[in-house]
Enzyme design. Structure first.
Site, mmCIF file in Angstrom:
data_model
loop_
_atom_site.group_PDB
_atom_site.id
_atom_site.type_symbol
_atom_site.label_atom_id
_atom_site.label_comp_id
_atom_site.label_asym_id
_atom_site.label_seq_id
_atom_site.Cartn_x
_atom_site.Cartn_y
_atom_site.Cartn_z
ATOM 1 N N LYS A 182 -11.737 -4.300 -2.246
ATOM 2 C CA LYS A 182 -12.882 -3.377 -2.331
ATOM 3 C C LYS A 182 -12.605 -2.167 -3.195
ATOM 4 C CE LYS A 182 -13.998 -3.708 2.439
ATOM 5 N NZ LYS A 182 -12.673 -3.453 2.967
ATOM 6 N N LYS B 242 0.834 -1.216 0.000
ATOM 7 C CA LYS B 242 0.000 0.000 0.000
ATOM 8 C C LYS B 242 0.860 1.254 0.000
ATOM 9 C CE LYS B 242 -4.255 -1.772 1.857
ATOM 10 N NZ LYS B 242 -5.258 -1.733 2.908
ATOM 11 N N LYS C 272 -5.769 -10.180 -5.513
ATOM 12 C CA LYS C 272 -6.920 -10.380 -4.628
ATOM 13 C C LYS C 272 -8.093 -9.512 -5.086
ATOM 14 C CE LYS C 272 -7.399 -8.122 -0.627
ATOM 15 N NZ LYS C 272 -7.464 -7.708 0.780
HETATM 16 P P1 AMP Z 1 -11.133 -5.967 4.407
HETATM 17 O O1 AMP Z 1 -11.878 -5.845 3.134
HETATM 18 O O2 AMP Z 1 -9.672 -5.810 4.189
HETATM 19 O O3 AMP Z 1 -11.675 -5.154 5.499
HETATM 20 O O4 AMP Z 1 -11.327 -7.468 4.856
HETATM 21 C C1 AMP Z 1 -12.383 -7.967 5.663
HETATM 22 C C2 AMP Z 1 -12.255 -9.479 5.719
HETATM 23 O O5 AMP Z 1 -12.481 -10.049 4.434
HETATM 24 C C3 AMP Z 1 -10.853 -9.952 6.152
HETATM 25 O O6 AMP Z 1 -11.006 -11.095 6.962
HETATM 26 C C4 AMP Z 1 -10.201 -10.304 4.846
HETATM 27 O O7 AMP Z 1 -9.183 -11.277 5.003
HETATM 28 C C5 AMP Z 1 -11.372 -10.860 4.041
HETATM 29 N N1 AMP Z 1 -11.150 -10.670 2.617
HETATM 30 C C6 AMP Z 1 -11.015 -9.488 1.960
HETATM 31 N N2 AMP Z 1 -10.839 -9.680 0.635
HETATM 32 C C7 AMP Z 1 -10.860 -11.024 0.454
HETATM 33 C C8 AMP Z 1 -10.720 -11.870 -0.696
HETATM 34 N N3 AMP Z 1 -10.559 -11.365 -1.914
HETATM 35 N N4 AMP Z 1 -10.797 -13.206 -0.512
HETATM 36 C C9 AMP Z 1 -10.979 -13.724 0.709
HETATM 37 N N5 AMP Z 1 -11.114 -12.996 1.831
HETATM 38 C C10 AMP Z 1 -11.063 -11.662 1.715
#
Ligand code: AMP
Ligand code: TRP
Length: 353
Positions: free
Chosen positions: A209, A121, A206
């Protein structure tokens, strides 16, 4: 239902989601669905919209507020039940920031700079010509505070967060060694499938969002996407050269990603599904429909909840109250152990001693 994690009775579970963009299919399959189906039933669980974490890169205040509300609505729409678990917003509970400082005094700058997500990042921010916020570097310390404030045993997250949970373990152990046993040492739990859902346009990255590149956006399925948008995105997914459908993440990453998504939506195994397809087209059609059906109830319930903001606000207010009461004694104990003079005679805001 898939089998996940440890079966210890009433373990404490903590996890969170960052309101940096609209929640994706990756968030749902990699994390939220397991919180709903398994974790909230078998543990004393807290699920947090970690808004302070969303401020580590540049953002727009009005959008952050909107996304925080939407993330909370989506967690409830996905099936988190306030009668079973605690759902709240991080900034409503001061203990997170209060403990984070003590853990900054426990962590070393070198270990922060080694975090993969920081390196990625920070490089992205610099490439955009911006400066890197100090909070981006210290972010995993705040995340450790989120976890350690609640005596957490298990942290269910997708693969990308495993290194941060490892750091929380290290900090807990180091603090306990220095000042006496205050913190529970947490462990990470990961889903057996879909721990890392990949971008449909770029199966090497990955599904995140907040991807600004238009090609990447076409490969992100959001939980609130209309069914036709979901179908379009899945049907245009990048697949691999070669005619056969095999489950091989190295040789056929695009196909493997679709198989994992389909498996996660249908409760089957990716390798077993691979044997049932002879064409990419049919695999895509079935995956698209499975995703549409998986997301349908979440979208419907989200629409109902958006029409009832007072209900959601009530849930979050009660959640924050409960979380504060849980975290306060642990954070007080850490302050005390670290040698800070107790505020004798102070009346705590929660009315306790
Ligand atoms: P975040 O979007 O970073 O706040 O992630 C929230 C949760 O979703 C965390 O446990 C991440 O590890 C999981 N997560 C986010 N993106 C993915 C993805 N592409 N595949 C699997 N898990 C995800
Ligand atoms: N950093 C996590 C992510 O980006 C979100 C998060 C913040 C979290 N605090 C947490 C996850 C504590 C689990 C436990 O996904």
């Amino acid at each position: 239902m898939a089998a996940y994690g440890s079966q210890a009775p009433r373990a404490r579970i903590f996890s969170g989601v960052k309101p940096t963009g609209h929640l994706t299919l990756g968030n749902y399959l990699g994390a939220v669905r397991r919180w709903v189906e398994v974790d909230q039933h078998q543990a004393d669980a807290l699920f947090c919209v970690v808004d302070l974490h969303a401020m580590t890169v540049s953002y727009e205040p009005a959008r952050l507020r909107r996304l925080s509300r939407q993330a909370a609505q989506l967690l409830l729409a996905a099936g988190l039940d306030p009668a079973l678990c605690t759902v709240y917003v991080q900034s409503h509970v001061d203990e997170h920031a209060r403990l984070s400082y003590l853990l900054e005094c426990t962590a070393a700058d070198g270990e922060m700079r080694r975090m993969i997500q920081y390196k990625e990042k920070a490089a992205r921010e610099r490439a955009k010509g911006g400066s890197v916020r100090l909070s981006l570097l210290t972010y995993p310390v705040l995340m450790a505070a989120d976890i350690l404030a609640f005596d957490t045993d298990e942290v269910p997250v997708g693969d990308d967060q495993a290194q941060h949970v490892e750091l929380a373990r290290d900090l807990a152990q180091r603090f306990n060694q220095r000042y006496g046993r205050v913190f529970t040492v947490p462990r990470v739990t990961r889903p057996s499938v879909a721990a890392r859902v990949m971008n449909l346009q770029d199966p090497a990255s990955k599904m995140g969002k907040s991807d600004d590149a238009p090609e990447a956006r076409a490969g992100i399925v959001h939980l609130l996407d209309e069914p036709d948008a979901v179908r379009r995105k899945v049907m245009r997914a990048v697949t691999d050269s070669g005619a056969e459908v095999t489950y091989d993440r190295e040789a056929q990453p695009g196909v493997a990603n679709l198989l994992e998504i389909l498996a996660a939506c249908t409760g089957r195994k990716p390798a077993e599904l691979a044997g049932e397809y002879t064409s990419y087209g049919q695999l895509k059609r079935d995956t698209a429909e499975a995703v549409v059906e998986t997301l349908r109830p979440v979208r419907e319930r989200h629409a109902e909840l958006s029409a009832d903001p007072a209900y959601v606000e009530g849930v979050l207010a009660r959640g924050a109250e409960r979380a504060r009461g849980m975290a306060r004694p642990r954070v007080d104990a850490a302050y005390d152990a670290a040698g800070l003079l107790p505020a004798f005679g102070a009346v705590s805001p929660s009315g306790g001693s």
